[in-house]
Scaffold this active site. Sequence first.
Site, PDB file in Angstrom:
ATOM      1  N   ASP A  23      62.699 -75.435  37.983  1.00  0.00           N
ATOM      2  CA  ASP A  23      61.497 -75.114  37.721  1.00  0.00           C
ATOM      3  C   ASP A  23      60.291 -74.163  38.236  1.00  0.00           C
ATOM      4  O   ASP A  23      61.088 -73.751  39.526  1.00  0.00           O
ATOM      5  CB  ASP A  23      60.586 -76.531  37.069  1.00  0.00           C
ATOM      6  CG  ASP A  23      59.808 -76.446  36.197  1.00  0.00           C
ATOM      7  OD1 ASP A  23      59.662 -75.369  35.177  1.00  0.00           O
ATOM      8  OD2 ASP A  23      58.454 -77.528  36.038  1.00  0.00           O
ATOM      9  N   ARG A  27      56.648 -68.858  36.415  1.00  0.00           N
ATOM     10  CA  ARG A  27      55.470 -68.917  37.694  1.00  0.00           C
ATOM     11  C   ARG A  27      56.126 -67.792  38.653  1.00  0.00           C
ATOM     12  O   ARG A  27      54.843 -66.771  39.018  1.00  0.00           O
ATOM     13  CB  ARG A  27      54.909 -70.158  37.934  1.00  0.00           C
ATOM     14  CG  ARG A  27      53.910 -70.889  37.633  1.00  0.00           C
ATOM     15  CD  ARG A  27      53.876 -72.410  37.630  1.00  0.00           C
ATOM     16  NE  ARG A  27      54.831 -73.403  37.168  1.00  0.00           N
ATOM     17  CZ  ARG A  27      55.048 -74.063  37.337  1.00  0.00           C
ATOM     18  NH1 ARG A  27      54.269 -74.657  38.363  1.00  0.00           N
ATOM     19  NH2 ARG A  27      55.979 -75.156  37.324  1.00  0.00           N
ATOM     20  N   TRP A  28      56.518 -68.257  38.781  1.00  0.00           N
ATOM     21  CA  TRP A  28      57.516 -66.545  39.498  1.00  0.00           C
ATOM     22  C   TRP A  28      57.165 -64.903  39.493  1.00  0.00           C
ATOM     23  O   TRP A  28      57.027 -64.519  40.174  1.00  0.00           O
ATOM     24  CB  TRP A  28      59.132 -66.906  39.674  1.00  0.00           C
ATOM     25  CG  TRP A  28      59.988 -65.785  41.232  1.00  0.00           C
ATOM     26  CD1 TRP A  28      59.870 -66.195  42.360  1.00  0.00           C
ATOM     27  CD2 TRP A  28      60.388 -64.809  40.239  1.00  0.00           C
ATOM     28  NE1 TRP A  28      60.233 -65.307  43.308  1.00  0.00           N
ATOM     29  CE2 TRP A  28      60.999 -64.236  41.723  1.00  0.00           C
ATOM     30  CE3 TRP A  28      60.245 -64.730  39.364  1.00  0.00           C
ATOM     31  CZ2 TRP A  28      61.855 -63.410  41.518  1.00  0.00           C
ATOM     32  CZ3 TRP A  28      61.519 -62.778  39.425  1.00  0.00           C
ATOM     33  CH2 TRP A  28      61.514 -62.385  40.918  1.00  0.00           C
ATOM     34  N   HIS A  40      63.283 -65.592  34.139  1.00  0.00           N
ATOM     35  CA  HIS A  40      64.553 -66.377  33.248  1.00  0.00           C
ATOM     36  C   HIS A  40      65.659 -65.879  34.466  1.00  0.00           C
ATOM     37  O   HIS A  40      66.755 -66.515  34.734  1.00  0.00           O
ATOM     38  CB  HIS A  40      64.505 -66.500  32.475  1.00  0.00           C
ATOM     39  CG  HIS A  40      63.249 -67.792  31.969  1.00  0.00           C
ATOM     40  ND1 HIS A  40      63.163 -68.838  32.316  1.00  0.00           N
ATOM     41  CD2 HIS A  40      62.757 -67.907  30.875  1.00  0.00           C
ATOM     42  CE1 HIS A  40      62.114 -69.632  31.546  1.00  0.00           C
ATOM     43  NE2 HIS A  40      61.541 -68.610  30.692  1.00  0.00           N
ATOM     44  N   SER A  68      65.400 -78.285  27.973  1.00  0.00           N
ATOM     45  CA  SER A  68      64.816 -79.214  27.015  1.00  0.00           C
ATOM     46  C   SER A  68      64.778 -79.237  25.923  1.00  0.00           C
ATOM     47  O   SER A  68      64.330 -78.944  25.100  1.00  0.00           O
ATOM     48  CB  SER A  68      63.605 -79.780  27.927  1.00  0.00           C
ATOM     49  OG  SER A  68      62.468 -79.769  27.573  1.00  0.00           O
ATOM     50  N   ARG A  74      58.176 -73.867  22.668  1.00  0.00           N
ATOM     51  CA  ARG A  74      57.770 -72.278  23.648  1.00  0.00           C
ATOM     52  C   ARG A  74      58.068 -71.536  22.639  1.00  0.00           C
ATOM     53  O   ARG A  74      58.918 -71.380  21.414  1.00  0.00           O
ATOM     54  CB  ARG A  74      58.651 -71.946  25.112  1.00  0.00           C
ATOM     55  CG  ARG A  74      58.750 -73.318  25.642  1.00  0.00           C
ATOM     56  CD  ARG A  74      59.258 -72.615  27.240  1.00  0.00           C
ATOM     57  NE  ARG A  74      59.286 -73.790  27.364  1.00  0.00           N
ATOM     58  CZ  ARG A  74      59.802 -73.806  29.298  1.00  0.00           C
ATOM     59  NH1 ARG A  74      59.539 -72.106  29.990  1.00  0.00           N
ATOM     60  NH2 ARG A  74      59.490 -74.486  30.029  1.00  0.00           N
ATOM     61  N   LEU A 134      84.372 -78.875  41.761  1.00  0.00           N
ATOM     62  CA  LEU A 134      82.774 -79.722  41.664  1.00  0.00           C
ATOM     63  C   LEU A 134      82.627 -80.062  39.881  1.00  0.00           C
ATOM     64  O   LEU A 134      83.780 -78.852  39.411  1.00  0.00           O
ATOM     65  CB  LEU A 134      82.143 -78.406  42.445  1.00  0.00           C
ATOM     66  CG  LEU A 134      81.088 -78.108  41.342  1.00  0.00           C
ATOM     67  CD1 LEU A 134      79.831 -79.868  42.277  1.00  0.00           C
ATOM     68  CD2 LEU A 134      80.159 -77.288  42.329  1.00  0.00           C
ATOM     69  N   SER A 199      60.296 -85.145  33.115  1.00  0.00           N
ATOM     70  CA  SER A 199      60.171 -84.252  32.177  1.00  0.00           C
ATOM     71  C   SER A 199      61.172 -84.769  30.796  1.00  0.00           C
ATOM     72  O   SER A 199      62.007 -83.595  30.409  1.00  0.00           O
ATOM     73  CB  SER A 199      60.194 -82.553  32.217  1.00  0.00           C
ATOM     74  OG  SER A 199      58.976 -82.350  32.940  1.00  0.00           O
ATOM     75  N   GLU A 210      67.351 -90.856  44.612  1.00  0.00           N
ATOM     76  CA  GLU A 210      66.192 -90.321  45.607  1.00  0.00           C
ATOM     77  C   GLU A 210      65.465 -89.205  44.925  1.00  0.00           C
ATOM     78  O   GLU A 210      66.132 -88.333  44.616  1.00  0.00           O
ATOM     79  CB  GLU A 210      66.803 -90.143  46.630  1.00  0.00           C
ATOM     80  CG  GLU A 210      66.838 -91.459  47.207  1.00  0.00           C
ATOM     81  CD  GLU A 210      66.363 -92.551  48.018  1.00  0.00           C
ATOM     82  OE1 GLU A 210      65.000 -92.066  48.227  1.00  0.00           O
ATOM     83  OE2 GLU A 210      66.590 -93.786  48.473  1.00  0.00           O
TER      84      GLU A 210
HETATM   85  C1  IPE Z   1      61.703 -78.635  32.486  1.00  0.00           C
HETATM   86  O1  IPE Z   1      60.337 -77.866  32.894  1.00  0.00           O
HETATM   87  C2  IPE Z   1      63.035 -78.100  31.313  1.00  0.00           C
HETATM   88  C3  IPE Z   1      63.726 -77.606  32.324  1.00  0.00           C
HETATM   89  C4  IPE Z   1      63.544 -77.233  33.381  1.00  0.00           C
HETATM   90  C5  IPE Z   1      65.446 -77.082  32.058  1.00  0.00           C
HETATM   91  P1  IPE Z   1      59.599 -78.148  31.748  1.00  0.00           P
HETATM   92  O2  IPE Z   1      58.747 -76.367  32.797  1.00  0.00           O
HETATM   93  O3  IPE Z   1      59.661 -77.838  30.856  1.00  0.00           O
HETATM   94  O4  IPE Z   1      59.177 -79.469  31.949  1.00  0.00           O
HETATM   95  P2  IPE Z   1      57.155 -79.596  31.920  1.00  0.00           P
HETATM   96  O5  IPE Z   1      57.056 -78.695  30.712  1.00  0.00           O
HETATM   97  O6  IPE Z   1      56.684 -78.296  32.995  1.00  0.00           O
HETATM   98  O7  IPE Z   1      57.217 -81.205  31.708  1.00  0.00           O
HETATM   99  C1  IPE Z   2      61.946 -73.701  33.984  1.00  0.00           C
HETATM  100  O1  IPE Z   2      61.098 -72.644  34.305  1.00  0.00           O
HETATM  101  C2  IPE Z   2      63.205 -72.811  33.181  1.00  0.00           C
HETATM  102  C3  IPE Z   2      62.677 -73.684  31.846  1.00  0.00           C
HETATM  103  C4  IPE Z   2      62.448 -74.402  31.736  1.00  0.00           C
HETATM  104  C5  IPE Z   2      63.487 -73.350  30.480  1.00  0.00           C
HETATM  105  P1  IPE Z   2      59.554 -72.528  33.620  1.00  0.00           P
HETATM  106  O2  IPE Z   2      60.225 -71.230  32.397  1.00  0.00           O
HETATM  107  O3  IPE Z   2      59.528 -73.763  32.992  1.00  0.00           O
HETATM  108  O4  IPE Z   2      58.661 -71.901  34.398  1.00  0.00           O
HETATM  109  P2  IPE Z   2      57.591 -72.235  34.610  1.00  0.00           P
HETATM  110  O5  IPE Z   2      57.051 -74.390  35.083  1.00  0.00           O
HETATM  111  O6  IPE Z   2      56.429 -71.964  33.159  1.00  0.00           O
HETATM  112  O7  IPE Z   2      56.911 -71.925  35.952  1.00  0.00           O
HETATM  113 MG    MG Z   3      58.136 -75.145  33.909  1.00  0.00          MG
END
Ligand code: IPE
Ligand code: IPE
Ligand code: MG
Length: 249
Positions: A23, A27-28, A40, A68, A74, A134, A199, A210
């Site tokens: 995740d 934001r990065w 991404h 997810s 989105r 793996l 999530s 854990e």
């Molecule tokens: C969870 O991250 C799904 C993935 C990392 C693929 P999200 O960014 O979608 O989760 P929420 O919306 O912050 O809970």
């Molecule tokens: C995780 O990063 C990748 C996916 C959920 C596909 P995000 O896209 O959720 O990035 P943030 O949480 O908005 O920073």
């Molecule tokens: Mg996210």
Amino acid sequence: MSDAPHTPIAAADVPRHVGIIMDGNGRWAASRGLPRVEGHRRGVETLRRTIRAAGEIGIKFITIFSFSAENWSRPASEVGELMGLLRRFIRNDLAELHKSGVRVRIIGERDELEPDIARLLTEAEELTKGNTNLTLVVAFNYGSRQEIVRGVHRAMKAVAEGRLKADDITADTFSGFLDAPDIPDPDLIIRTSGEQRLSNFLLWQAAYSEFVFVPTFWPDFDRAALEAAIGEFRQRERRFGGLVAKTGS
Ligand code: IPE
Ligand code: IPE
Ligand code: MG
């Protein structure tokens, strides 16, 4: 950073199965004034490095949350970019993963995917099914509640067809109806980006996992961060409901 010298972790102390909620890509990117897709893209590079590091450390199973069931909400442009990145990842990396002895498995709902993506996922599983170094489980179009409901449907079908008695459905036998029944439960689940929630990831399988939450955004995650999370895991006392510490798997 991922290639920096490191102190090896003794094999006995390595979690057998690590789940990762990757995740923080958006934001990065935003923190650098870049479009989300750039996060991404960098996230895919982090994934490559992490798979390599996991194999070297001696982890046997890694499950990555890559898209997810709720991520369809989105903007269509971002969903399209994420689908494109998956296509490219499989096309570009499958041969290399196979050469490194990685077995690829996919969990999630495949029926809703575009046919070429569904085909690529099946191809990745077929090509690598004999590998033993793996196992990389890719959670794609995955939601744990949806997986549990799929399991309920499969179990009900088995009952209807006389292959299973309703009374024989237990927590153990029900696990056999989930998407990847042969994969052991995760010992450790890592979530990057500072969020502290699941999530809808592996709700059933995480009963005794854990959790390690790290503030790093996924594109900045590296081998040192993975080893630090394993270090924290090793400090935990896993009791599984008993009174004394036990080893997981
Ligand atoms: C969870 O991250 C799904 C993935 C990392 C693929 P999200 O960014 O979608 O989760 P929420 O919306 O912050 O809970
Ligand atoms: C995780 O990063 C990748 C996916 C959920 C596909 P995000 O896209 O959720 O990035 P943030 O949480 O908005 O920073
Ligand atoms: Mg996210």
